[in-house]
Design an enzyme around this catalytic site. Sequence first.
Site, mmCIF file in Angstrom:
data_model
loop_
_atom_site.group_PDB
_atom_site.id
_atom_site.type_symbol
_atom_site.label_atom_id
_atom_site.label_comp_id
_atom_site.label_asym_id
_atom_site.label_seq_id
_atom_site.Cartn_x
_atom_site.Cartn_y
_atom_site.Cartn_z
ATOM 1 N N ASP A 1 -3.461 -6.020 -4.761
ATOM 2 C CA ASP A 1 -2.608 -6.439 -3.650
ATOM 3 C C ASP A 1 -2.897 -5.607 -2.404
ATOM 4 O OD1 ASP A 1 -0.368 -7.880 -2.377
ATOM 5 O OD2 ASP A 1 0.518 -5.880 -2.331
ATOM 6 N N HIS B 1 14.411 -7.094 -3.770
ATOM 7 C CA HIS B 1 13.290 -7.103 -2.832
ATOM 8 C C HIS B 1 13.673 -7.883 -1.592
ATOM 9 C CE1 HIS B 1 9.135 -6.935 -1.495
ATOM 10 N NE2 HIS B 1 9.364 -8.152 -1.010
HETATM 11 N N1 URA Z 1 5.664 -8.452 1.539
HETATM 12 C C1 URA Z 1 4.726 -8.272 0.579
HETATM 13 O O1 URA Z 1 4.823 -7.386 -0.253
HETATM 14 N N2 URA Z 1 3.677 -9.124 0.556
HETATM 15 C C2 URA Z 1 3.514 -10.115 1.443
HETATM 16 O O2 URA Z 1 2.542 -10.841 1.344
HETATM 17 C C3 URA Z 1 4.490 -10.290 2.458
HETATM 18 C C4 URA Z 1 5.577 -9.439 2.476
#
Ligand code: URA
Length: 440
Positions: free
Chosen positions: A164, A85
């Site tokens: 999210d 990531h």
């Molecule tokens: N990338 C993400 O997935 N979430 C964040 O809060 C910041 C960067």
Amino acid sequence: MSKDEFQVYPLIDKKKHGEKLTSAEIKWFIQRYTQQLIPDYQMSAMLMAMFIRGMDTAETAALTDAMLESGERLRFPGRNVIDKHSTGGVGDKASFVLAPIASAAGVRVPMIAGRGLGHTGGTVDKIEAISGFRTKLSLTEFSAKLQSEGLVLIGQTPEIAPADRLLYALRDVTATIDSIPLITASIMSKKLAEGANGIVFDIKCGTGAFMRTPKAARSLAKSLIATAGRFKKKAVALVTDMNQPLGNEVGHSNELIESLETLKGRGPADLTELSLHLAAHMIHLAGVEKTFPKALAKAQEMVSSGKALAEFRNLLRSQGGDVRVVDDYSLLPLASERTVIAAPGPGYIKMFDNTLIGLLLIDLGGGRRSKADAIDHGVGFTFHKKIGDRVTRGEPILTVIHHAHQKEVVKAIKTRFLKEALTLSQTKVKPPKLILDQLR
Ligand code: URA
């Protein structure tokens, strides 16, 4: 848990006064918000309280867990399921290089990547420059392809960490993005849901990153690793420079071409070095090689033998993309005009405002101003110089790749680039280190 075990107002008030929230309180709050039983204005107040007061590792883990539980969770057996990531940057195309390298070495890579966000480019937007490539697969197809192909690359799906998506949209408009616990929970909830057993983080740091200083980037790295540990996932984090684009190309089609060149062993030094290191950490975490130096040698071998390139071809074949692109770049959409921006005087390249460079790409049509905007995959920038390079007056620094009707936009880009994005120094400048730190 009964519906009114807690109440919204006292929990916001508690966090506002800097007290720790319990795991049950955090889970209740997030669950109720995801069910739309808490309005955005109260969630915004809670996010701001979390932002200002901070959260400890236990609170961050509880938030991660709550967001993870809001959606589906994939589980893949085996130590060798590893993802990477990146926290996002400008010209960051390393996924296209490292994922096939790691996969060719025997790592299984379940990649759920993002689209462009703010000034940063997105892996999913970039690969969609390849005609036919399907980035929307069901989770069943995603899992099946991981088993059969060992490498799969898709965009975010509604089933993964829906909390999210809601929270991110709210944070985006309430100035609560750049909070280490909130970023940690956002990233980790998605990574844990996609079923990887180990994660390699690339924490970008500099003028083009969400984390501007090495200190902030290290704090985020520590927070991600601590949270991964609480969920029994192996993790490594590299803190890497984002004060200038990674590689020389910024855009979509042109970044893919640069990635393919790197897989063919002809890529720029920085992209090659970073991709090999990240892939080597994946190979090492997966247990394919026992030591990091052996894993690095393996990664290099995957490129020199052509196995990584073959893996990229297979990724395209598996997800419907035009495989001919690998050997014929003219099949990618690329604008026909070129305008060179030259050095206004002699000097050394001291600094690029990398965020502004990302925003100038959006002006050119290579990014979105609003969610519904289409991306022009054919426009972009080619950089001819890096920080520390010496330039003479009139020497090309940047070529803008654009369409014939974009002369006025290009003129404005040129003015802003020279005035605001570029700093020249009359004294020598030391090139920045690419990999600043490694944490595990
Ligand atoms: N990338 C993400 O997935 N979430 C964040 O809060 C910041 C960067």
